[in-house]
Design a protein around this motif. Structure first.
Motif, PDB file in Angstrom:
ATOM      1  N   UNK A  10      28.505  -0.305  57.900  1.00 25.44           N
ATOM      2  CA  UNK A  10      29.239  -0.716  57.433  1.00 25.44           C
ATOM      3  C   UNK A  10      30.576  -0.127  58.976  1.00 25.44           C
ATOM      4  N   UNK A  11      31.133  -0.540  59.516  1.00 26.39           N
ATOM      5  CA  UNK A  11      32.213  -1.573  60.487  1.00 26.39           C
ATOM      6  C   UNK A  11      33.591  -1.358  59.973  1.00 26.39           C
ATOM      7  N   UNK A  12      34.562  -1.165  61.255  1.00 32.54           N
ATOM      8  CA  UNK A  12      35.863  -1.900  60.353  1.00 32.54           C
ATOM      9  C   UNK A  12      35.710  -3.151  59.900  1.00 32.54           C
ATOM     10  N   UNK A  13      34.964  -3.679  61.298  1.00 33.89           N
ATOM     11  CA  UNK A  13      34.893  -5.283  60.788  1.00 33.89           C
ATOM     12  C   UNK A  13      34.133  -5.877  60.737  1.00 33.89           C
ATOM     13  N   UNK A  14      33.654  -4.902  59.794  1.00 36.44           N
ATOM     14  CA  UNK A  14      32.400  -6.002  58.380  1.00 36.44           C
ATOM     15  C   UNK A  14      31.126  -4.638  58.534  1.00 36.44           C
ATOM     16  N   UNK A 135      31.081   6.665  53.284  1.00 40.55           N
ATOM     17  CA  UNK A 135      32.724   5.252  53.610  1.00 40.55           C
ATOM     18  C   UNK A 135      34.336   5.353  53.582  1.00 40.55           C
ATOM     19  N   UNK A 136      34.145   6.202  52.418  1.00 42.37           N
ATOM     20  CA  UNK A 136      35.846   6.682  51.861  1.00 42.37           C
ATOM     21  C   UNK A 136      36.184   7.844  52.592  1.00 42.37           C
ATOM     22  N   UNK A 137      35.052   8.542  53.615  1.00 41.64           N
ATOM     23  CA  UNK A 137      36.276   9.684  53.411  1.00 41.64           C
ATOM     24  C   UNK A 137      36.732   9.891  55.175  1.00 41.64           C
ATOM     25  N   UNK A 138      36.685   7.975  55.574  1.00 39.60           N
ATOM     26  CA  UNK A 138      37.599   8.325  56.915  1.00 39.60           C
ATOM     27  C   UNK A 138      38.330   6.417  56.923  1.00 39.60           C
ATOM     28  N   UNK A 139      39.006   6.620  58.060  1.00 32.63           N
ATOM     29  CA  UNK A 139      39.383   5.945  57.593  1.00 32.63           C
ATOM     30  C   UNK A 139      39.382   4.257  57.837  1.00 32.63           C
ATOM     31  N   UNK A 140      38.734   4.156  59.334  1.00 29.33           N
ATOM     32  CA  UNK A 140      37.599   3.339  59.264  1.00 29.33           C
ATOM     33  C   UNK A 140      36.494   2.851  58.695  1.00 29.33           C
ATOM     34  N   UNK A 236      41.381   9.119  70.193  1.00 35.19           N
ATOM     35  CA  UNK A 236      40.765   8.764  68.648  1.00 35.19           C
ATOM     36  C   UNK A 236      40.660   9.761  67.558  1.00 35.19           C
ATOM     37  N   UNK A 237      40.628   9.974  66.302  1.00 34.50           N
ATOM     38  CA  UNK A 237      40.778  10.537  65.665  1.00 34.50           C
ATOM     39  C   UNK A 237      40.022  10.197  64.478  1.00 34.50           C
ATOM     40  N   UNK A 238      39.216  11.137  63.713  1.00 37.37           N
ATOM     41  CA  UNK A 238      39.020  10.829  62.163  1.00 37.37           C
ATOM     42  C   UNK A 238      39.199  11.707  61.562  1.00 37.37           C
ATOM     43  N   UNK A 239      38.741  12.000  60.205  1.00 43.16           N
ATOM     44  CA  UNK A 239      39.261  12.791  59.112  1.00 43.16           C
ATOM     45  C   UNK A 239      39.250  13.823  59.853  1.00 43.16           C
TER      46      UNK A 239
END
Length: 366
Positions: A10-14, A135-140, A236-239
């Motif tokens: 899973x990536x932001x683009x698909x 997948x639910x733990x980061x904005x992307x 860049x940031x992650x949670x």
């Protein structure tokens, strides 16, 4: 995640999914040759940190792509009944101090040292629910799942939420997005902004990041023209973390070069290994032993050679019993590294997996 799926990215683009197994490979060269010869229509899976170790690659029955990332879920609610850190915190600090001495002596420019944590959970978890929580733990909504058992027979899965793309290939275009240099996020917005600004100006972290960008420029230069990498990294940031990151773009001279070929050429980068890479890799093997798939790469490649590979960080290997798992966190050691600060950095990075599990970080991993 369907029961037939052996791979999900899973990536932001698909999202890309691999279903079923036509053929499996533990040798990366054999897998690459089969793809080039048209014997298989696609490859998915994991490449180890040390290419002398077995890979876990499969040719899926079907490769499916979607335009949306996984929606993700909230954290699970698992409790660790056993937690063991390798090595203990004192030993990890000692390893870092020794590495700094070797750097000062000129033996190596940078080396990435990691620690691992073994957990036994109170209840089983299914790979699909762990993937969704990651997948639910980061904005992307970055997340991946690789059925290692489909290639190795181990019955285990590699799951994670890596923010770092080793490479993405589409036609003749190659993009990379390396991360190196990091600092922990804070719930206090004032402290968080100050931390980000300090990271962006950090001589130590900028030097660490430059090692990675220079490595990628040099390696891409063997196969590509017009390698474009900005001279200054962006934040860049992650949670859990702030990172220095640089978007890199290049054009392949031969579009027949596959994403898998590029993954084997580019990894492991100094972001997870060090420089010179051969010296750093030997130090890692001497100090840590076998990393397996941690800090290797996970991804996919289709018949046209297009694909995407992520650096296998912020991840865990879940055993066949669904209760036992190992997770890792590391940091780049350079001349001005502070052992306690580097230890603390691993603690923050471990939160990606622990937060997804809903498991508090136990004192034993402090």
């Amino acid at each position: 995640m369907a029961s037939s799926e052996v791979f999900v990215l899973s990536r932001p683009h698909g999202t890309v999914r691999g279903e079923g197994v036509v053929r499996s490979f533990t040798d990366v060269d054999e897998a690459s040759a089969a793809l080039r010869a048209g014997e298989v229509g696609a490859l998915t899976g994991a490449i180890p940190f040390d290419l002398r170790d077995p890979a876990a690659l499969v040719a899926p029955v079907r490769l499916r792509t979607g335009e949306a990332p996984l929606p993700g879920t909230g954290p699970l609610s698992r409790r660790a009944v056993s937690t063991v850190s390798h090595p203990a915190r004192d030993e990890h600090r000692e390893r870092i101090a020794h590495a700094v001495k070797r750097i000062v002596a000129g033996d190596v420019g940078k080396v990435v040292l990691a620690r691992s944590v073994d957990l036994v959970l109170d209840e089983q978890i299914r790979p699909a629910e762990f993937l969704d929580a990651l997948a639910g733990g980061n904005a992307d909504h970055n997340a991946f799942a690789v059925d290692l058992g489909a290639a190795t027979g181990s019955g285990s899965w590699l799951l994670g939420a890596s923010p770092e793309a080793l490479l993405r290939k589409s036609g003749s275009t190659v993009t990379c997005h390396p991360y190196a240099g990091s600092a922990p996020r804070s719930a206090d917005p004032v402290v968080d902004r100050a931390t980000a600004a300090e990271l962006a100006a950090s001589t130590k972290d900028l030097a660490e990041h430059a090692f990675v960008v220079d490595h990628l420029r040099e390696r891409l230069g063997h196969l590509c023209d017009d390698v474009d990498a900005p001279s200054t990294p962006q934040l860049e940031s992650t949670g859990e973390m702030w990172h220095l990151a640089t978007p890199i773009r290049a054009t392949l001279r031969d579009p027949a070069t596959t994403a898998l070929d590029l993954a084997l050429l580019l990894g492991p980068t100094p972001a997870v290994c060090g420089t010179p890479s051969d010296v750093a890799a030997q130090i890692i093997r001497d100090v840590e032993g076998d990393r397996g798939f941690y800090a290797g790469a996970v991804g996919w490649c289709d018949a046209a050679g297009d694909g995407e590979w992520m650096v296998a960080i912020r991840c865990a290997e879940l055993a066949a019993d669904g209760r036992s798992l190992r997770t890792w966190a590391g940091g780049g050691i350079v001349e001005h590294s502070d052992p306690q600060a580097e230890l603390d950095e691993t603690q923050f990075k471990l939160r990606t997996v622990f937060n997804a599990l809903g498991t508090p970080l136990a004192d034993i991993v402090n």
